[in-house]
Design a protein around this motif. Structure first.
Motif, PDB file in Angstrom:
ATOM      1  N   LEU A  17      -8.161  -4.548  -6.938  1.00  0.00           N
ATOM      2  CA  LEU A  17      -6.776  -4.630  -5.944  1.00  0.00           C
ATOM      3  C   LEU A  17      -6.037  -6.493  -5.961  1.00  0.00           C
ATOM      4  CD1 LEU A  17      -5.623  -2.981  -3.736  1.00  0.00           C
ATOM      5  CD2 LEU A  17      -7.618  -3.589  -2.097  1.00  0.00           C
ATOM      6  N   GLN A  18      -7.316  -6.919  -5.594  1.00  0.00           N
ATOM      7  CA  GLN A  18      -6.473  -8.732  -5.445  1.00  0.00           C
ATOM      8  C   GLN A  18      -5.592  -8.801  -6.816  1.00  0.00           C
ATOM      9  OE1 GLN A  18      -8.786 -12.678  -6.713  1.00  0.00           O
ATOM     10  NE2 GLN A  18      -9.680 -11.961  -4.667  1.00  0.00           N
ATOM     11  N   GLY A  19      -5.474  -8.639  -8.177  1.00  0.00           N
ATOM     12  CA  GLY A  19      -4.114  -8.520  -8.871  1.00  0.00           C
ATOM     13  C   GLY A  19      -3.196  -7.998  -8.163  1.00  0.00           C
ATOM     14  N   TRP A  20      -3.775  -7.073  -8.258  1.00  0.00           N
ATOM     15  CA  TRP A  20      -2.414  -6.484  -7.381  1.00  0.00           C
ATOM     16  C   TRP A  20      -1.216  -6.700  -6.033  1.00  0.00           C
ATOM     17  CZ3 TRP A  20       0.395  -3.952 -10.987  1.00  0.00           C
ATOM     18  CH2 TRP A  20       0.040  -3.232 -11.584  1.00  0.00           C
ATOM     19  N   LEU A  21      -2.426  -7.284  -5.232  1.00  0.00           N
ATOM     20  CA  LEU A  21      -2.263  -8.065  -4.396  1.00  0.00           C
ATOM     21  C   LEU A  21      -1.232  -9.163  -4.467  1.00  0.00           C
ATOM     22  CD1 LEU A  21      -4.903  -7.418  -1.322  1.00  0.00           C
ATOM     23  CD2 LEU A  21      -2.656  -5.656  -1.695  1.00  0.00           C
ATOM     24  N   ARG A  22      -1.890  -9.883  -5.546  1.00  0.00           N
ATOM     25  CA  ARG A  22      -1.131 -10.880  -6.014  1.00  0.00           C
ATOM     26  C   ARG A  22       0.210 -10.744  -6.716  1.00  0.00           C
ATOM     27  NH1 ARG A  22      -4.847 -15.942  -9.222  1.00  0.00           N
ATOM     28  NH2 ARG A  22      -6.435 -15.391  -7.671  1.00  0.00           N
ATOM     29  N   VAL A  23       0.352  -9.918  -7.265  1.00  0.00           N
ATOM     30  CA  VAL A  23       1.778  -9.542  -7.674  1.00  0.00           C
ATOM     31  C   VAL A  23       2.428  -8.797  -7.086  1.00  0.00           C
ATOM     32  CG1 VAL A  23       2.120  -7.518  -9.694  1.00  0.00           C
ATOM     33  CG2 VAL A  23       1.002  -9.343 -10.082  1.00  0.00           C
ATOM     34  N   GLY A  24       1.537  -8.347  -5.555  1.00  0.00           N
ATOM     35  CA  GLY A  24       3.253  -7.534  -4.512  1.00  0.00           C
ATOM     36  C   GLY A  24       3.786  -9.137  -4.353  1.00  0.00           C
ATOM     37  N   VAL A  25       2.880  -9.809  -3.556  1.00  0.00           N
ATOM     38  CA  VAL A  25       3.969 -11.025  -2.814  1.00  0.00           C
ATOM     39  C   VAL A  25       5.082 -11.360  -3.572  1.00  0.00           C
ATOM     40  CG1 VAL A  25       3.064 -12.568  -2.272  1.00  0.00           C
ATOM     41  CG2 VAL A  25       1.639 -10.822  -1.763  1.00  0.00           C
ATOM     42  N   THR A  26       4.152 -11.706  -4.991  1.00  0.00           N
ATOM     43  CA  THR A  26       5.590 -12.154  -5.853  1.00  0.00           C
ATOM     44  C   THR A  26       6.612 -12.085  -6.249  1.00  0.00           C
ATOM     45  OG1 THR A  26       3.603 -13.904  -6.846  1.00  0.00           O
ATOM     46  CG2 THR A  26       5.432 -13.752  -8.173  1.00  0.00           C
ATOM     47  N   VAL A  27       6.442 -11.088  -6.555  1.00  0.00           N
ATOM     48  CA  VAL A  27       7.513  -9.538  -6.597  1.00  0.00           C
ATOM     49  C   VAL A  27       8.575  -9.488  -5.389  1.00  0.00           C
ATOM     50  CG1 VAL A  27       8.154  -7.628  -7.583  1.00  0.00           C
ATOM     51  CG2 VAL A  27       6.405  -8.593  -8.691  1.00  0.00           C
ATOM     52  N   GLY A  36       1.376 -16.113  -3.927  1.00  0.00           N
ATOM     53  CA  GLY A  36       0.855 -14.475  -4.609  1.00  0.00           C
ATOM     54  C   GLY A  36      -0.477 -15.014  -4.804  1.00  0.00           C
ATOM     55  N   ARG A  37      -0.712 -16.410  -5.407  1.00  0.00           N
ATOM     56  CA  ARG A  37      -1.792 -16.114  -6.091  1.00  0.00           C
ATOM     57  C   ARG A  37      -3.097 -17.080  -4.580  1.00  0.00           C
ATOM     58  NH1 ARG A  37      -2.428 -18.414 -11.467  1.00  0.00           N
ATOM     59  NH2 ARG A  37      -3.897 -19.902 -10.849  1.00  0.00           N
ATOM     60  N   ILE A  38      -2.217 -18.100  -3.271  1.00  0.00           N
ATOM     61  CA  ILE A  38      -2.759 -18.069  -2.218  1.00  0.00           C
ATOM     62  C   ILE A  38      -2.892 -17.088  -1.292  1.00  0.00           C
ATOM     63  CG2 ILE A  38      -2.683 -20.107  -0.136  1.00  0.00           C
ATOM     64  CD1 ILE A  38      -3.381 -20.795  -3.376  1.00  0.00           C
ATOM     65  N   ILE A  39      -2.134 -16.428  -0.931  1.00  0.00           N
ATOM     66  CA  ILE A  39      -1.970 -15.235  -0.386  1.00  0.00           C
ATOM     67  C   ILE A  39      -2.312 -14.298  -0.466  1.00  0.00           C
ATOM     68  CG2 ILE A  39      -0.080 -14.334   2.046  1.00  0.00           C
ATOM     69  CD1 ILE A  39      -0.867 -17.625   2.046  1.00  0.00           C
ATOM     70  N   PRO A  86      -4.893 -13.157  -2.350  1.00  0.00           N
ATOM     71  CA  PRO A  86      -6.549 -12.882  -1.984  1.00  0.00           C
ATOM     72  C   PRO A  86      -5.883 -12.705   0.392  1.00  0.00           C
ATOM     73  CG  PRO A  86      -6.038 -14.084  -2.767  1.00  0.00           C
ATOM     74  CD  PRO A  86      -4.965 -14.068  -3.072  1.00  0.00           C
ATOM     75  N   ARG A  87      -6.103 -13.173   0.413  1.00  0.00           N
ATOM     76  CA  ARG A  87      -5.672 -12.613   1.840  1.00  0.00           C
ATOM     77  C   ARG A  87      -5.105 -11.485   2.995  1.00  0.00           C
ATOM     78  NH1 ARG A  87      -6.296 -18.337   4.559  1.00  0.00           N
ATOM     79  NH2 ARG A  87      -6.506 -20.078   1.887  1.00  0.00           N
ATOM     80  N   LEU A  88      -4.538 -10.445   2.511  1.00  0.00           N
ATOM     81  CA  LEU A  88      -4.268  -9.285   2.139  1.00  0.00           C
ATOM     82  C   LEU A  88      -5.410  -8.078   2.063  1.00  0.00           C
ATOM     83  CD1 LEU A  88      -0.825  -9.250   1.171  1.00  0.00           C
ATOM     84  CD2 LEU A  88      -1.656 -10.664   2.841  1.00  0.00           C
ATOM     85  N   ALA A  89      -6.838  -8.499   2.025  1.00  0.00           N
ATOM     86  CA  ALA A  89      -7.498  -7.810   2.358  1.00  0.00           C
ATOM     87  C   ALA A  89      -7.175  -6.603   3.757  1.00  0.00           C
ATOM     88  CB  ALA A  89      -9.457  -8.191   2.127  1.00  0.00           C
ATOM     89  N   ALA A  90      -6.747  -6.754   4.918  1.00  0.00           N
ATOM     90  CA  ALA A  90      -7.338  -5.640   5.643  1.00  0.00           C
ATOM     91  C   ALA A  90      -6.052  -4.569   5.668  1.00  0.00           C
ATOM     92  CB  ALA A  90      -6.975  -6.214   6.723  1.00  0.00           C
ATOM     93  N   ARG A  91      -6.338  -3.440   5.579  1.00  0.00           N
ATOM     94  CA  ARG A  91      -5.324  -2.373   5.684  1.00  0.00           C
ATOM     95  C   ARG A  91      -3.917  -2.414   5.785  1.00  0.00           C
ATOM     96  NH1 ARG A  91      -7.868   2.136   3.227  1.00  0.00           N
ATOM     97  NH2 ARG A  91      -9.654   2.110   1.737  1.00  0.00           N
ATOM     98  N   GLY A  97      -0.240  -2.303   4.289  1.00  0.00           N
ATOM     99  CA  GLY A  97       0.760  -1.747   4.684  1.00  0.00           C
ATOM    100  C   GLY A  97       1.981  -2.713   4.505  1.00  0.00           C
ATOM    101  N   VAL A  98       1.175  -4.084   5.271  1.00  0.00           N
ATOM    102  CA  VAL A  98       2.252  -4.400   5.340  1.00  0.00           C
ATOM    103  C   VAL A  98       4.117  -4.530   4.322  1.00  0.00           C
ATOM    104  CG1 VAL A  98       4.033  -6.643   6.806  1.00  0.00           C
ATOM    105  CG2 VAL A  98       2.416  -5.289   7.919  1.00  0.00           C
ATOM    106  N   LEU A  99       2.868  -5.216   3.316  1.00  0.00           N
ATOM    107  CA  LEU A  99       3.178  -5.717   1.820  1.00  0.00           C
ATOM    108  C   LEU A  99       3.957  -4.222   1.245  1.00  0.00           C
ATOM    109  CD1 LEU A  99       3.468  -7.108  -0.663  1.00  0.00           C
ATOM    110  CD2 LEU A  99       1.482  -7.174  -1.217  1.00  0.00           C
TER     111      LEU A  99
END
Length: 517
Positions: free
Chosen positions: A115-125, A363-366, A368-373, A377-379
């Motif tokens: 999940l952490q990898g996908w969150l990083r990718v999601g923010v960058t994209v 993506g790399r910094i922010i 990992p901080r999107l652990a909360a559901r 959802g916002v992303l």
């Protein structure tokens, strides 16, 4: 277990391939929203010449950015299927930006999994996905203009981030940066300099004797940065020494310090073009405002990430790759502010590598901080809205080329060779599939002369029967009808349409024409 991992890998690879194809066609549609100009057309003609008997581009004077080992190679590969055409220029732009998005996503993910990898990718994209219409399209999806130089940069940062600390690592990085800087000197300022600065400081901070610091990977990467500069200059010199192309030196100097505030203000607006907060008025107001607010969120997230990395860098706790990209961003923006590089919205191209690097840091910094559901959802919501905009909005298709009315008029009258101001020259050659050739000229007191920029000496050979000359009335710098009359007398025919003037003669304008560069 192995079978499950293989299936998952295949599905992921298939999904990425489908996404890449979808992005390419979406960006191709955007690229067609603007006509080609003489810059991209010149590169297309150079690429064609390079792979048709003139590999060193002998006789060519390029622009101050050669693109010789980078975009010209890309153009030539596409021309295998298309030839030097309008379509080829747009296809190349769409491929380049698709590559930037994919490389940025990979670099943002880093070694993170799940999940952490996908969150990083999601923010960058989310930050990169939808360029703003208008100037954003022109900057990110048009002729080679520094945007594509992000590709060798991201490859070099990826090598630093993902390769193990072996002897091969600095060699690969040096070669990638040298390749990029050979094509575009901007890579030296946004690649080699920040790499050297960051790695020298990191090596200096290492504990132990001097010898330990000199053999450290950080010091080796700093040496690689210097080696890339030497290699890129050596490559340019070698090509010229054996009779290849010539490139003018960029006219860059320090700007007066009292201009820095104004330049900083305009640079901030240029960042708005890159990140999509600029509103060009192409879409309905409510859509434009909504997308602009989404892009503003992306810009603020990227800004926070860059600041965090800069603080960590100062403290000595930042990741090596993160530090390099943050300092590279500062170098690019700082150079724009304190130099004599042009500052206007169209000059956003000069700082275009800032966009993918800032998106990667976000993506790399922010990420990992999107652990909360709710944050996830916002992303997801932001990505869904941006994807909907990407798919649903079809920008109006522009005419094939700037000066298309001139190209059509010349072709209809079987006028096949002539002269013209720069912005109505090589683009007409390309949009007519080389059925009409226009050699670029520039004004010089009371005459016009060959333009030593994106031109080839053979264009001005009197063996060509040049029977017309084209001017743009609002750009007298490139020549005027009065100068033509001074040189050749009154034309046999003159055609005026809007901002263009075409003068047709019953003699070869290249007889006795001033010598080329």
């Amino acid at each position: 277990m192995l079978k499950t991992r293989l299936s998952t890998g295949l599905l992921t690879g298939f999904g990425i391939a489908v996404a890449a194809v979808g992005l390419f066609f979406a960006y191709l549609r955007m690229a067609y929203a603007f006509p080609i100009n003489s810059d991209g057309a010149s590169n297309a003609l150079q690429a064609w010449d390079m792979f048709h008997g003139n590999p060193l581009l002998t006789g060519w004077t390029l622009s101050d950015v050669a693109f010789y080992p980078t975009e010209l190679i890309q153009y030539a590969l596409i021309q295998v299927f298309t030839g030097p055409t309008v379509d080829q220029i747009h296809i190349a732009a769409a491929i380049t930006y698709t590559m930037i998005v994919l490389l940025a996503a990979v670099l943002a993910k880093g070694r993170a999994t799940g999940l952490q990898g996908w969150l990083r990718v999601g923010v960058t994209v989310a930050i990169l996905l939808v360029p703003v219409p208008g100037t954003g399209y022109q900057t990110l999806l048009s002729s080679p203009n520094h945007t594509g130089s992000a590709v060798p940069l991201l490859l070099a940062w990826g090598a630093i981030d993902r390769m193990r600390d072996t002897k091969a690592k600095p060699v690969v990085v040096a070669l990638l940066l040298a390749w990029g800087a050979w094509g575009d000197p901007l890579v030296t300022f946004v690649g080699a300099i920040p790499l050297a600065l960051v790695c020298l400081v990191r090596a200096w901070r290492l504990p132990g004797p001097v010898r330990t610091r000199l053999v450290s990977m950080d010091f080796q990467l700093a040496v690689a940065a210097g080696a890339s500069v030497v290699l890129s200059h050596a490559a340019t010199w070698a090509v010229k020494a054996i009779g290849g192309y010539h490139t003018p030196k960029p006219p860059i100097e320090l700007s007066p310090w009292d201009e820095w505030f104004g330049r900083a203000h305009m640079t901030a607006r240029m960042l708005g073009v890159l990140f999509g907060t600029h509103r060009p008025g192409w879409q309905p107001k409510w859509i434009q405002q909504g997308v602009s607010y989404l892009h503003l969120i992306g810009f603020l997230v990227a800004l926070v990430a860059v600041v965090i990395v800069l603080v960590r860098t100062a403290r000595g706790t930042a990741d090596r790759t993160d530090s390099i990209m943050a300092i590279a961003i500062c170098c690019d923006i700082g150079a724009e502010i304190v130099s004599t590089l042009p500052v206007d919205l169209m000059a956003a191209r000069e700082i275009s590598p800032v966009l993918p690097m800032a998106a990667i840091l976000a993506g790399r910094i922010i990420g990992p901080r999107l652990a909360a559901r709710w944050r996830q959802g916002v992303l997801v919501t932001v990505l869904a809205l941006l994807t909907l905009n990407l798919v649903a909005y079809a920008p109006p298709r522009a005419e094939p080329s700037e000066g298309q009315v001139v190209a059509d008029w010349l072709r209809e009258r079987n006028l096949t060779y002539g002269l013209g101001g720069y912005w109505v020259s090589n683009n007409i050659t390309v949009t007519t599939h080389r059925k009409v050739t226009v050699a670029p000229v520039i004004g010089d007191v009371d005459r016009v002369i060959p333009m030593c920029w994106q031109s080839k000496t053979s264009m001005y050979d009197a063996a060509h029967d040049a029977r017309f000359i084209v001017f743009e009335k609002d750009r007298p710098f490139y020549g005027t009808p009065a100068q033509a009359v001074k040189m050749w007398g009154a034309p046999k025919q003159r055609f005026d349409t809007g901002r263009y003037a075409i003068m047709v003669y019953d003699r070869n304008l290249l007889d006795g024409f001033p010598p080329p560069c």
